[in-house]
Each structure stands twice: as C-alpha cells, then as structure tokens.
Enzyme design. Structure first.
Site, PDB file in Angstrom:
ATOM      1  N   HIS A 177       0.826  -1.207   0.000  1.00 49.57           N
ATOM      2  CA  HIS A 177       0.000   0.000   0.000  1.00 49.57           C
ATOM      3  C   HIS A 177       0.860   1.256   0.000  1.00 49.57           C
ATOM      4  CE1 HIS A 177       0.484  -0.840   4.411  1.00 49.57           C
ATOM      5  NE2 HIS A 177       0.619   0.463   4.489  1.00 49.57           N
TER       6      HIS A 177
ATOM      7  N   HIS B 149       4.040   7.128   3.829  1.00 50.67           N
ATOM      8  CA  HIS B 149       4.960   5.995   3.663  1.00 50.67           C
ATOM      9  C   HIS B 149       4.468   5.068   2.554  1.00 50.67           C
ATOM     10  CE1 HIS B 149       2.146   4.170   6.718  1.00 50.67           C
ATOM     11  NE2 HIS B 149       2.320   3.096   5.980  1.00 50.67           N
TER      12      HIS B 149
ATOM     13  N   GLU C 186       7.668   0.973   5.009  1.00 57.12           N
ATOM     14  CA  GLU C 186       7.130  -0.050   5.896  1.00 57.12           C
ATOM     15  C   GLU C 186       7.344  -1.401   5.233  1.00 57.12           C
ATOM     16  OE1 GLU C 186       2.853   0.229   6.388  1.00 57.12           O
ATOM     17  OE2 GLU C 186       2.867  -1.085   8.141  1.00 57.12           O
TER      18      GLU C 186
END
Ligand code: CO
Length: 134
Positions: free
Chosen positions: A7, A79, A130
């Site tokens: 994502h 992020h 991440e």
C-alpha cells in the site's frame, strides 16, 4: 528481497473528508474505519485492483503522524509499504546492508494483523518505508 507494493499511505487531517474524496470523486471502494491505538492512528483502506491506499488520521495525544501533518496541513504521502516473505530475515539482511530500523527494531502487528517494521527515510531516498510480512 522486497516483493509487491502492499500500500501507499497518505496522512490526512480528517478521515471522513479523505474517504469522501476517494469514494465520491474517484469512485473507489473504501473499508470501514479501524482504530489502531498502539500505532496512534485510525485508518481506512482504499481497495484498488492492484494495491491499496491507506488513509491515516492521528489518534491520541502523541500520534506519530502529528508532526508530519503540522508540516503538511492538507495531508500528504506518508509511507510506502512493501511485502516481504520473512520480516526478521529481511530486517537482518537490510541492517547488514546499512539500513536503519525505526523504534526498537522488533516487528509490531500492523493494520492487517501481520508483522510490520519501519525503515529510516534517510536511508531510502527520503521515503519512510514499511515492511509487512505476508
Ligand atoms: Co502502512
């Protein structure tokens, strides 16, 4: 080592207006709100055919995205999340390649109930990264 893009996360000052943009203007399907007190955020996921967009709103007093929103009051890309098969193996290999892990270096449970880690943005072209074990 990294796999699919899981994502892209966008910090927003207001989740309801953020989701309205994706639902009403862009015609996307958006998940229910999910409060993640241990991460200091409330999230929704915009489900796209090939990936997801995570909208993040601050939750609680010392949300980790509060300072970001002070610098970017209208919101902004916060992020990106890449999938890895084995998060501890990926972490150790990235550390030996010179990357820095944020926090205590141990995975936490992320929004999908899977282990996640964050990598220092200064080591990744100015982007907070991440990792999520899938
Ligand atoms: Co994320």
């Amino acid at each position: 080592m990294i796999g699919k893009l899981n994502h892209v996360a966008i910090a927003v000052p207001d989740l309801k207006s953020g989701r309205a943009v994706y639902e009403q203007v862009l015609g996307a399907e958006v998940s229910d709100e999910q409060a993640l007190p241990e991460h200091g955020v409330t999230v929704v996921f915009v489900n796209l055919p090939n990936t997801k967009i995570e909208l993040l709103e601050p939750l609680g007093e010392d949300s980790p995205i509060a300072a970001f929103l002070e610098r970017n009051p209208a919101g902004g890309i916060h992020h990106i999340c890449y999938e890895v098969e084995d998060i501890l193996c990926a972490r150790d290999q990235m550390v030996s390649n010179g990357a820095r892990i944020l926090g205590d270096g141990e995975p936490k449970t992320g929004a999908h109930g899977k282990p996640v880690l964050f990598l220092h943005p200064k080591d990744f072209c100015g982007t907070l990264v991440e990792l999520e074990q899938v």
